[in-house]
Design a protein around this motif. Structure first.
Motif, PDB file in Angstrom:
ATOM      1  N   LEU A  51       0.812  -1.220   0.000  1.00 33.43           N
ATOM      2  CA  LEU A  51       0.000   0.000   0.000  1.00 33.43           C
ATOM      3  C   LEU A  51       0.843   1.266   0.000  1.00 33.43           C
ATOM      4  CD1 LEU A  51      -2.678  -0.851   2.734  1.00 33.43           C
ATOM      5  CD2 LEU A  51      -2.910  -1.061   0.271  1.00 33.43           C
ATOM      6  N   LEU A  52       0.331   2.297  -0.713  1.00 30.93           N
ATOM      7  CA  LEU A  52       0.904   3.639  -0.558  1.00 30.93           C
ATOM      8  C   LEU A  52       0.586   4.096   0.860  1.00 30.93           C
ATOM      9  CD1 LEU A  52      -0.159   5.706  -3.721  1.00 30.93           C
ATOM     10  CD2 LEU A  52       2.090   4.741  -3.232  1.00 30.93           C
ATOM     11  N   GLU A  53       1.311   5.084   1.358  1.00 28.63           N
ATOM     12  CA  GLU A  53       1.031   5.640   2.684  1.00 28.63           C
ATOM     13  C   GLU A  53      -0.427   6.114   2.753  1.00 28.63           C
ATOM     14  OE1 GLU A  53       2.913   5.851   5.500  1.00 28.63           O
ATOM     15  OE2 GLU A  53       4.282   4.545   4.410  1.00 28.63           O
ATOM     16  N   ASN A  54      -1.007   6.023   3.939  1.00 27.43           N
ATOM     17  CA  ASN A  54      -2.405   6.406   4.135  1.00 27.43           C
ATOM     18  C   ASN A  54      -2.717   7.794   3.582  1.00 27.43           C
ATOM     19  OD1 ASN A  54      -2.841   4.018   5.486  1.00 27.43           O
ATOM     20  ND2 ASN A  54      -2.714   4.918   7.520  1.00 27.43           N
ATOM     21  N   HIS A  55      -1.886   8.789   3.917  1.00 31.86           N
ATOM     22  CA  HIS A  55      -2.205  10.169   3.520  1.00 31.86           C
ATOM     23  C   HIS A  55      -2.171  10.347   2.004  1.00 31.86           C
ATOM     24  CE1 HIS A  55       2.210  10.405   3.835  1.00 31.86           C
ATOM     25  NE2 HIS A  55       2.147  11.416   2.997  1.00 31.86           N
ATOM     26  N   HIS A  56      -1.355   9.568   1.313  1.00 33.28           N
ATOM     27  CA  HIS A  56      -1.324   9.661  -0.157  1.00 33.28           C
ATOM     28  C   HIS A  56      -2.597   9.058  -0.754  1.00 33.28           C
ATOM     29  CE1 HIS A  56       2.604  11.376  -0.533  1.00 33.28           C
ATOM     30  NE2 HIS A  56       3.218  10.350   0.037  1.00 33.28           N
ATOM     31  N   ARG A  57      -3.031   7.919  -0.220  1.00 35.29           N
ATOM     32  CA  ARG A  57      -4.265   7.304  -0.745  1.00 35.29           C
ATOM     33  C   ARG A  57      -5.481   8.177  -0.427  1.00 35.29           C
ATOM     34  NH1 ARG A  57      -5.329   2.559   1.555  1.00 35.29           N
ATOM     35  NH2 ARG A  57      -3.738   2.809   3.149  1.00 35.29           N
ATOM     36  N   PHE A  58      -5.474   8.807   0.743  1.00 37.93           N
ATOM     37  CA  PHE A  58      -6.564   9.745   1.067  1.00 37.93           C
ATOM     38  C   PHE A  58      -6.552  10.912   0.070  1.00 37.93           C
ATOM     39  CE2 PHE A  58      -8.256  13.584   2.998  1.00 37.93           C
ATOM     40  CZ  PHE A  58      -9.525  13.154   3.352  1.00 37.93           C
ATOM     41  N   GLU A  59      -5.393  11.446  -0.213  1.00 42.23           N
ATOM     42  CA  GLU A  59      -5.272  12.566  -1.166  1.00 42.23           C
ATOM     43  C   GLU A  59      -5.785  12.160  -2.544  1.00 42.23           C
ATOM     44  OE1 GLU A  59      -4.548  16.380  -2.520  1.00 42.23           O
ATOM     45  OE2 GLU A  59      -4.487  15.683  -0.440  1.00 42.23           O
ATOM     46  N   LEU A  60      -5.468  10.946  -2.979  1.00 48.06           N
ATOM     47  CA  LEU A  60      -5.943  10.454  -4.278  1.00 48.06           C
ATOM     48  C   LEU A  60      -7.471  10.371  -4.303  1.00 48.06           C
ATOM     49  CD1 LEU A  60      -3.322   7.637  -5.034  1.00 48.06           C
ATOM     50  CD2 LEU A  60      -3.535   9.841  -6.215  1.00 48.06           C
ATOM     51  N   VAL A  61      -8.063   9.824  -3.240  1.00 42.95           N
ATOM     52  CA  VAL A  61      -9.523   9.695  -3.184  1.00 42.95           C
ATOM     53  C   VAL A  61     -10.167  11.083  -3.100  1.00 42.95           C
ATOM     54  CG1 VAL A  61     -11.486   8.805  -1.853  1.00 42.95           C
ATOM     55  CG2 VAL A  61      -9.461   7.369  -2.196  1.00 42.95           C
ATOM     56  N   TYR A  62      -9.600  11.936  -2.276  1.00 40.34           N
ATOM     57  CA  TYR A  62     -10.118  13.304  -2.136  1.00 40.34           C
ATOM     58  C   TYR A  62     -10.142  14.000  -3.497  1.00 40.34           C
ATOM     59  CZ  TYR A  62     -10.488  18.201  -0.854  1.00 40.34           C
ATOM     60  OH  TYR A  62     -10.898  19.511  -0.778  1.00 40.34           O
ATOM     61  N   ARG A  63      -9.039  13.897  -4.241  1.00 42.52           N
ATOM     62  CA  ARG A  63      -8.970  14.532  -5.556  1.00 42.52           C
ATOM     63  C   ARG A  63      -9.951  13.904  -6.546  1.00 42.52           C
ATOM     64  NH1 ARG A  63      -2.938  16.555  -6.986  1.00 42.52           N
ATOM     65  NH2 ARG A  63      -2.424  17.417  -4.944  1.00 42.52           N
ATOM     66  N   ALA A  64     -10.142  12.603  -6.444  1.00 41.36           N
ATOM     67  CA  ALA A  64     -11.034  11.898  -7.377  1.00 41.36           C
ATOM     68  C   ALA A  64     -12.490  12.330  -7.223  1.00 41.36           C
ATOM     69  CB  ALA A  64     -10.921  10.391  -7.179  1.00 41.36           C
ATOM     70  N   VAL A  65     -12.919  12.629  -5.986  1.00 43.02           N
ATOM     71  CA  VAL A  65     -14.352  12.909  -5.740  1.00 43.02           C
ATOM     72  C   VAL A  65     -14.651  14.377  -5.464  1.00 43.02           C
ATOM     73  CG1 VAL A  65     -14.707  10.554  -4.902  1.00 43.02           C
ATOM     74  CG2 VAL A  65     -14.274  12.389  -3.243  1.00 43.02           C
ATOM     75  N   GLU A  66     -13.632  15.212  -5.541  1.00 43.40           N
ATOM     76  CA  GLU A  66     -13.778  16.624  -5.187  1.00 43.40           C
ATOM     77  C   GLU A  66     -14.930  17.328  -5.915  1.00 43.40           C
ATOM     78  OE1 GLU A  66     -10.787  20.357  -4.285  1.00 43.40           O
ATOM     79  OE2 GLU A  66     -10.140  18.802  -5.663  1.00 43.40           O
ATOM     80  N   GLY A  67     -15.174  16.989  -7.160  1.00 41.95           N
ATOM     81  CA  GLY A  67     -16.223  17.669  -7.922  1.00 41.95           C
ATOM     82  C   GLY A  67     -17.617  17.076  -7.771  1.00 41.95           C
ATOM     83  N   PHE A  68     -17.770  16.053  -6.921  1.00 40.69           N
ATOM     84  CA  PHE A  68     -19.060  15.362  -6.775  1.00 40.69           C
ATOM     85  C   PHE A  68     -19.681  15.701  -5.422  1.00 40.69           C
ATOM     86  CE2 PHE A  68     -16.498  12.939  -9.718  1.00 40.69           C
ATOM     87  CZ  PHE A  68     -17.389  12.505 -10.690  1.00 40.69           C
ATOM     88  N   ASP A  69     -20.848  16.338  -5.433  1.00 40.61           N
ATOM     89  CA  ASP A  69     -21.497  16.756  -4.185  1.00 40.61           C
ATOM     90  C   ASP A  69     -21.856  15.597  -3.266  1.00 40.61           C
ATOM     91  OD1 ASP A  69     -21.344  19.337  -5.045  1.00 40.61           O
ATOM     92  OD2 ASP A  69     -23.418  19.448  -5.741  1.00 40.61           O
ATOM     93  N   LYS A  70     -22.185  14.446  -3.853  1.00 39.60           N
ATOM     94  CA  LYS A  70     -22.677  13.321  -3.051  1.00 39.60           C
ATOM     95  C   LYS A  70     -21.594  12.304  -2.692  1.00 39.60           C
ATOM     96  CE  LYS A  70     -27.353  13.595  -4.943  1.00 39.60           C
ATOM     97  NZ  LYS A  70     -28.398  12.856  -5.669  1.00 39.60           N
ATOM     98  N   LEU A  71     -20.357  12.568  -3.088  1.00 39.78           N
ATOM     99  CA  LEU A  71     -19.251  11.649  -2.791  1.00 39.78           C
ATOM    100  C   LEU A  71     -18.261  12.326  -1.860  1.00 39.78           C
ATOM    101  CD1 LEU A  71     -18.513  10.143  -6.346  1.00 39.78           C
ATOM    102  CD2 LEU A  71     -20.264   9.466  -4.684  1.00 39.78           C
ATOM    103  N   LYS A  72     -17.780  11.568  -0.866  1.00 41.38           N
ATOM    104  CA  LYS A  72     -16.824  12.121   0.107  1.00 41.38           C
ATOM    105  C   LYS A  72     -15.705  11.111   0.358  1.00 41.38           C
ATOM    106  CE  LYS A  72     -19.798  15.483   1.582  1.00 41.38           C
ATOM    107  NZ  LYS A  72     -20.226  16.084   0.366  1.00 41.38           N
ATOM    108  N   ALA A  73     -14.506  11.645   0.603  1.00 43.42           N
ATOM    109  CA  ALA A  73     -13.381  10.806   1.025  1.00 43.42           C
ATOM    110  C   ALA A  73     -13.421  10.734   2.545  1.00 43.42           C
ATOM    111  CB  ALA A  73     -12.068  11.424   0.562  1.00 43.42           C
ATOM    112  N   SER A  74     -13.236   9.543   3.097  1.00 45.11           N
ATOM    113  CA  SER A  74     -13.258   9.382   4.558  1.00 45.11           C
ATOM    114  C   SER A  74     -12.003   8.668   5.050  1.00 45.11           C
ATOM    115  CB  SER A  74     -14.491   8.586   4.988  1.00 45.11           C
ATOM    116  OG  SER A  74     -14.410   8.280   6.366  1.00 45.11           O
ATOM    117  N   ASN A  75     -11.384   9.262   6.069  1.00 47.97           N
ATOM    118  CA  ASN A  75     -10.205   8.637   6.691  1.00 47.97           C
ATOM    119  C   ASN A  75     -10.527   8.153   8.106  1.00 47.97           C
ATOM    120  OD1 ASN A  75     -10.395  11.025   8.077  1.00 47.97           O
ATOM    121  ND2 ASN A  75      -8.392  11.814   7.489  1.00 47.97           N
ATOM    122  N   ILE A  76     -11.795   7.860   8.356  1.00 59.05           N
ATOM    123  CA  ILE A  76     -12.274   7.481   9.697  1.00 59.05           C
ATOM    124  C   ILE A  76     -11.490   6.307  10.283  1.00 59.05           C
ATOM    125  CG2 ILE A  76     -14.125   5.928   8.878  1.00 59.05           C
ATOM    126  CD1 ILE A  76     -14.521   8.308  11.867  1.00 59.05           C
TER     127      ILE A  76
END
Length: 194
Positions: A51-76
């Motif tokens: 796996l890539l480091e957690n913060h990098h995978r979070f950044e990738l998901v965050y960037r992927a869904v940034e333009g979608f109102d109903k999609l969110k990245a979660s690092n819970i």
């Protein structure tokens, strides 16, 4: 009526267009109000070394869904003890967001082995499960087929895998079309998977 949040768990190593298409379909074509893509720091079934480091995978998901109102990245799950178990994550989320109802999104292949999950009876009693179809024969327990909390969806079947993408990048192939543009840019800029 509580807001219905679908939880789409994964290592997202990396997130690709298949993940985004599935998440967006579920947010738009089911009664889910939002879909949260929950980045798992360590699955009981995957080796951490890949796996890539957690913060990098979070950044990738965050960037992927940034333009979608109903999609969110979660690092819970980042602050929870590993390995992560869905039942524990659900308890933490219910405590943190008492006004939300949390549902789980999974593929038919995961539903087949759902009875092996930790506290699966509790999950099924208190949460809905949205099941995405998979190619091939999937024998599903009769109890699950008729359960009122299990919803079979017509989500498009996506045959793109993160391992295919990682291997292709390593081999120098152009797979830019398989990734959301901001994800591709970040991976390229950071020189990941090479």
């Amino acid at each position: 009526m509580k807001k219905n949040i679908g939880l789409y768990f994964g290592s997202f190593n990396p997130i690709h267009i298949g993940h985004v298409i599935i998440a967006n379909y579920l947010a738009e074509f089911t009664d889910l109000d939002e879909v949260w893509l929950v980045i798992s720091p360590q699955s009981p079934f995957k080796k951490r070394a890949t796996l890539l480091e957690n913060h990098h995978r979070f950044e990738l998901v965050y960037r992927a869904v940034e333009g979608f109102d109903k999609l969110k990245a979660s690092n819970i799950e980042f602050d929870l003890p590993t390995p992560n178990y869905t039942a524990k994550t659900l308890c933490v989320l219910a405590e943190k967001y008492p006004d939300y109802h949390f549902s789980i999104i999974m593929g038919e292949d995961n539903l087949r082995s759902f009875h092996k999950w930790k506290n699966y009876e509790y999950i099924l009693a208190h949460h809905d499960i949205y099941v995405c179809p998979r190619l091939g024969e999937t024998k599903i327990n009769e109890t699950f087929l008729k359960h009122p909390h299990i919803h079979f969806t017509k989500t498009p079947i996506m045959e793109i895998s993160a391992s295919l993408i990682r291997n292709a990048i390593k081999e120098g192939k152009n797979i830019e079309t398989m990734l959301p543009t901001p994800v591709w840019k970040y991976i390229d800029e950071m020189n990941f998977y090479r």
